[in-house]
Motif scaffolding. Structure first.
Motif, short mmCIF file in Angstrom:
data_model
loop_
_atom_site.label_atom_id
_atom_site.label_comp_id
_atom_site.label_asym_id
_atom_site.label_seq_id
_atom_site.Cartn_x
_atom_site.Cartn_y
_atom_site.Cartn_z
N CYS A 42 0.82 -1.22 0.00
CA CYS A 42 0.00 0.00 0.00
C CYS A 42 0.86 1.26 0.00
CB CYS A 42 -0.97 -0.01 1.18
SG CYS A 42 -0.19 -0.04 2.80
N SER A 43 2.13 1.13 -0.38
CA SER A 43 3.00 2.30 -0.48
C SER A 43 4.07 2.03 -1.52
CB SER A 43 3.69 2.59 0.87
OG SER A 43 4.77 1.69 1.11
N SER A 44 4.81 3.05 -1.84
CA SER A 44 6.01 2.88 -2.64
C SER A 44 7.11 2.35 -1.74
CB SER A 44 6.45 4.23 -3.22
OG SER A 44 5.44 4.77 -4.02
N GLN A 45 8.16 1.83 -2.34
CA GLN A 45 9.31 1.39 -1.55
C GLN A 45 10.00 2.60 -0.92
OE1 GLN A 45 12.08 -1.28 -3.41
NE2 GLN A 45 10.47 -2.42 -4.46
N GLU B 172 14.57 2.28 5.10
CA GLU B 172 14.53 2.43 6.55
C GLU B 172 15.81 1.80 7.07
OE1 GLU B 172 11.94 0.70 10.21
OE2 GLU B 172 10.82 1.64 8.58
N ASP B 173 16.65 2.60 7.69
CA ASP B 173 17.94 2.14 8.20
C ASP B 173 18.75 1.46 7.10
OD1 ASP B 173 17.37 3.04 10.86
OD2 ASP B 173 16.08 1.28 11.09
N GLY B 174 18.65 1.99 5.87
CA GLY B 174 19.42 1.47 4.75
C GLY B 174 18.87 0.21 4.10
N ILE B 175 17.69 -0.25 4.54
CA ILE B 175 17.09 -1.49 4.01
C ILE B 175 15.80 -1.12 3.29
CG2 ILE B 175 16.10 -3.73 4.63
CD1 ILE B 175 17.95 -3.71 7.10
N PRO B 176 15.60 -1.60 2.04
CA PRO B 176 14.35 -1.31 1.32
C PRO B 176 13.14 -1.92 2.03
CG PRO B 176 16.04 -2.14 -0.19
CD PRO B 176 16.55 -2.35 1.20
N HIS B 177 12.13 -1.11 2.23
CA HIS B 177 10.89 -1.51 2.88
C HIS B 177 9.70 -1.11 2.02
CE1 HIS B 177 13.30 -2.00 6.50
NE2 HIS B 177 12.25 -2.47 7.14
#
Length: 162
Positions: free
Chosen positions: A144-147, A150-155
């Motif tokens: 439900c969002s774009s990538q 967060e802390d250097g990790i894709p979420h």
């Protein structure tokens, strides 16, 4: 100093003992095990330096999956209005020695059930690591969002409606 070998993974479809507690109900030993597992995976394995103790623990429920005296699976279940408008499941972690045993799937199914039951909510939103998108989709979550990083990790944010 040599590193101790990782224990052999357990068989698949094992039965874990689940505990579900508020922060102030956790024993010191349970809290230590939670922080130890979270640090083992999120800080050491993923090489991610971040502030794990973020005050959300104090407001959350904690689901722990135990194999005897070893904590092997954990989530933090967060009420509506803290991380998102919706209730949330976070800090999803399975011990490296218990991966590919079904423990992670058991953990998420139990977490979803507890989250809907505890907070009487209509949706659960998570911030998922992108590489786990298919796993969460198999449990009914939808992106439900774009990538984002967060802390250097894709979420990516994902949602599960009741």
């Amino acid at each position: 100093m040599p590193v101790a070998p990782m224990p052999e993974p357990k068989k698949t479809n094992m039965q874990l003992n689940w505990i579900f507690k508020k922060f102030d109900e956790l024993t010191a030993a349970e809290l230590y095990s939670i922080m130890q597992l979270r640090n083992e995976v999120f800080v050491v394995e993923q090489n991610c330096v971040y502030q794990d103790a973020d005050d959300k623990d104090l407001l959350s429920m904690h689901l722990c999956g135990w194999d005897g005296t070893k904590l092997v699976a954990y989530t933090r279940i967060i009420p509506q209005g803290i991380s998102y408008t919706e209730a949330s499941i976070g800090r999803v972690v399975t011990s490296p020695a218990y991966r590919k045993t079904g423990a992670g799937r058991q953990l998420m199914k139990e977490s979803i059930s507890r989250c809907f039951g505890q907070f009487n909510c209509n949706a659960i939103k998570i911030g998922a690591q992108v590489y786990l998108t298919a796993f969460y989709e198999s449990l009914g979550f939808a992106p439900c969002s774009s990538q984002y990083l967060e802390d250097g990790i894709p979420h990516i944010e994902m949602i599960l409606n009741k």
